[in-house]
Structure formats: structure tokens, C-alpha cells
Scaffold this motif. Structure first.
Motif, mmCIF file in Angstrom:
data_model
loop_
_atom_site.group_PDB
_atom_site.id
_atom_site.type_symbol
_atom_site.label_atom_id
_atom_site.label_comp_id
_atom_site.label_asym_id
_atom_site.label_seq_id
_atom_site.Cartn_x
_atom_site.Cartn_y
_atom_site.Cartn_z
ATOM 1 N N SER A 1 4.059 2.277 2.330
ATOM 2 C CA SER A 1 4.532 1.112 3.072
ATOM 3 C C SER A 1 6.012 0.891 2.772
ATOM 4 O O SER A 1 6.513 1.270 1.706
ATOM 5 C CB SER A 1 3.712 -0.130 2.725
ATOM 6 N N PRO B 1 -3.944 -3.451 12.502
ATOM 7 C CA PRO B 1 -3.516 -2.091 12.190
ATOM 8 C C PRO B 1 -2.905 -1.383 13.406
ATOM 9 O O PRO B 1 -3.306 -1.631 14.547
ATOM 10 C CB PRO B 1 -4.807 -1.396 11.760
ATOM 11 N N TRP B 2 -1.947 -0.524 13.128
ATOM 12 C CA TRP B 2 -1.329 0.366 14.106
ATOM 13 C C TRP B 2 -0.850 -0.371 15.356
ATOM 14 O O TRP B 2 -0.956 0.108 16.478
ATOM 15 C CB TRP B 2 -2.258 1.534 14.445
ATOM 16 N N GLY C 1 0.814 -1.210 0.000
ATOM 17 C CA GLY C 1 0.000 0.000 0.000
ATOM 18 C C GLY C 1 0.847 1.259 0.000
ATOM 19 O O GLY C 1 2.078 1.225 0.159
ATOM 20 N N ALA D 1 -0.726 6.746 15.125
ATOM 21 C CA ALA D 1 -0.783 7.239 13.763
ATOM 22 C C ALA D 1 -0.119 8.607 13.714
ATOM 23 O O ALA D 1 -0.175 9.369 14.685
ATOM 24 C CB ALA D 1 -2.225 7.332 13.278
ATOM 25 N N GLN E 1 -0.617 -3.129 4.008
ATOM 26 C CA GLN E 1 -1.430 -1.938 3.827
ATOM 27 C C GLN E 1 -0.622 -0.654 4.032
ATOM 28 O O GLN E 1 0.534 -0.679 4.439
ATOM 29 C CB GLN E 1 -2.643 -1.999 4.747
ATOM 30 N N ALA E 2 -1.273 0.450 3.739
ATOM 31 C CA ALA E 2 -0.638 1.768 3.779
ATOM 32 C C ALA E 2 0.049 2.027 5.121
ATOM 33 O O ALA E 2 -0.442 1.630 6.182
ATOM 34 C CB ALA E 2 -1.681 2.853 3.517
ATOM 35 N N ASN E 3 1.199 2.678 5.056
ATOM 36 C CA ASN E 3 1.959 3.146 6.216
ATOM 37 C C ASN E 3 2.512 2.036 7.103
ATOM 38 O O ASN E 3 2.982 2.303 8.192
ATOM 39 C CB ASN E 3 1.116 4.109 7.062
ATOM 40 N N ALA E 4 2.460 0.793 6.644
ATOM 41 C CA ALA E 4 3.036 -0.308 7.415
ATOM 42 C C ALA E 4 4.534 -0.397 7.144
ATOM 43 O O ALA E 4 5.019 0.049 6.107
ATOM 44 C CB ALA E 4 2.348 -1.620 7.050
ATOM 45 N N GLY F 1 -1.831 -5.019 8.602
ATOM 46 C CA GLY F 1 -2.774 -3.912 8.717
ATOM 47 C C GLY F 1 -2.133 -2.556 8.534
ATOM 48 O O GLY F 1 -0.910 -2.379 8.681
ATOM 49 N N GLU F 2 -2.962 -1.575 8.237
ATOM 50 C CA GLU F 2 -2.488 -0.203 8.049
ATOM 51 C C GLU F 2 -1.673 0.246 9.252
ATOM 52 O O GLU F 2 -2.082 0.073 10.404
ATOM 53 C CB GLU F 2 -3.667 0.742 7.844
ATOM 54 N N GLY F 3 -0.492 0.791 8.986
ATOM 55 C CA GLY F 3 0.358 1.345 10.034
ATOM 56 C C GLY F 3 1.015 0.337 10.948
ATOM 57 O O GLY F 3 1.725 0.711 11.876
#
Length: 139
Positions: A53, A118-119, A50, A135, A83-86, A101-103
Motif C-alpha cells: 500500500s 476494493p479495486w 497492508g 487488478a 488494505q494491500a495494494n491500495a 479496500g484492497e487495491g
């Protein structure tokens, strides 16, 4: 070159020259996604990174395994989604069918055989959650 072989890579994504990608047609990278030096991407199934990432140096993304209960030992392939920002840290391993998951963060040399929330920050083998990640822009 990867695009010529079917990879879907955003123009801002970065793939270092020493990355090894098994099948470019099974690779999707979002904007500013990156694969660091020496990453191994064994993508007999789709690997999706993402936006923003990061897969750090010498990490291993492995979409293939075998059915050990079948006498023919057939290849089984399952996609990996980051996913994004991971962030997948140095020398970490992400196994078949894992969704990051994201982050989320997978720490250096950690092994993810199951989905990462995520996160959340994970370390160890097998990867276990150690704390939540904030985040960007939150406290």
C-alpha cells in the motif's frame, strides 16, 4: 527508531524522514508499504497499512474526531485500515474509522469519510467512486 517506540514495520516498508507519526505504537506497516514525504499520521487509534500500500506525499491519516453532541466535546478515536495494494494519493484525507479496500485508489486531495470498496477509484470531497481499477495482471 519507530520500532523502538512500538511500531510494527516490515523491514521492506518505507517511511520518509519528513513523515509525522503521532504514536508509533499504533502503527502497523506490511511489506513494501510506504509513507511518502510530509505524510501526517494522527494515529490516536491504530493505523494499518497492508502489503504494497502507498500513502503519497502530504496525505493525512486522521483517526481522531470529537463527539460534537456531548458538551464535554470528548475525543473519539477510530482505526484506519488501508488494505494491500491500495493507494492514497497526494494530499488526500482519510478520516476516522475508514477502511480502504484492497487495491482501492483515493485520488489527490480527495476526502474519505466512509469505507472505500476494493479495486475502485475515488475522487473528490466527499470521495465518490468514478470507476473500477483493474487488478495487476488482469484486463
Amino acid at each position: 527508531m519507530l520500532k523502538r517506540f512500538g511500531a510494527q514495520i516490515h523491514p521492506t516498508a518505507i517511511v520518509r524522514g519528513s513523515v509525522r507519526i503521532w504514536w508509533p505504537g499504533n502503527l502497523v506497516m506490511g511489506q513494501h508499504a510506504s509513507m511518502g514525504p510530509g505524510v501526517l499520521c494522527y494515529n490516536v487509534a491504530n493505523v494499518t497499512l497492508g502489503d504494497f500500500s502507498i500513502v503519497s506525499q502530504r496525505a493525512h491519516l486522521c483517526t481522531g474526531t470529537h463527539d460534537v453532541d456531548d458538551e464535554d466535546f470528548p475525543l473519539v478515536s477510530l482505526p484506519i485500515t488501508i488494505q494491500a495494494n491500495a493507494w492514497i494519493a497526494a494530499e488526500a484525507f482519510v478520516g476516522p474509522g475508514v477502511a480502504v479496500g484492497e487495491g482501492a485508489v483515493l485520488g489527490a486531495r480527495a476526502v474519505a469519510a466512509r469505507t472505500l470498496l476494493p479495486w475502485t477509484i475515488y475522487v473528490g470531497n466527499p470521495a465518490k467512486p468514478v470507476r473500477l481499477r483493474h487488478a495487476a495482471g488482469t484486463v
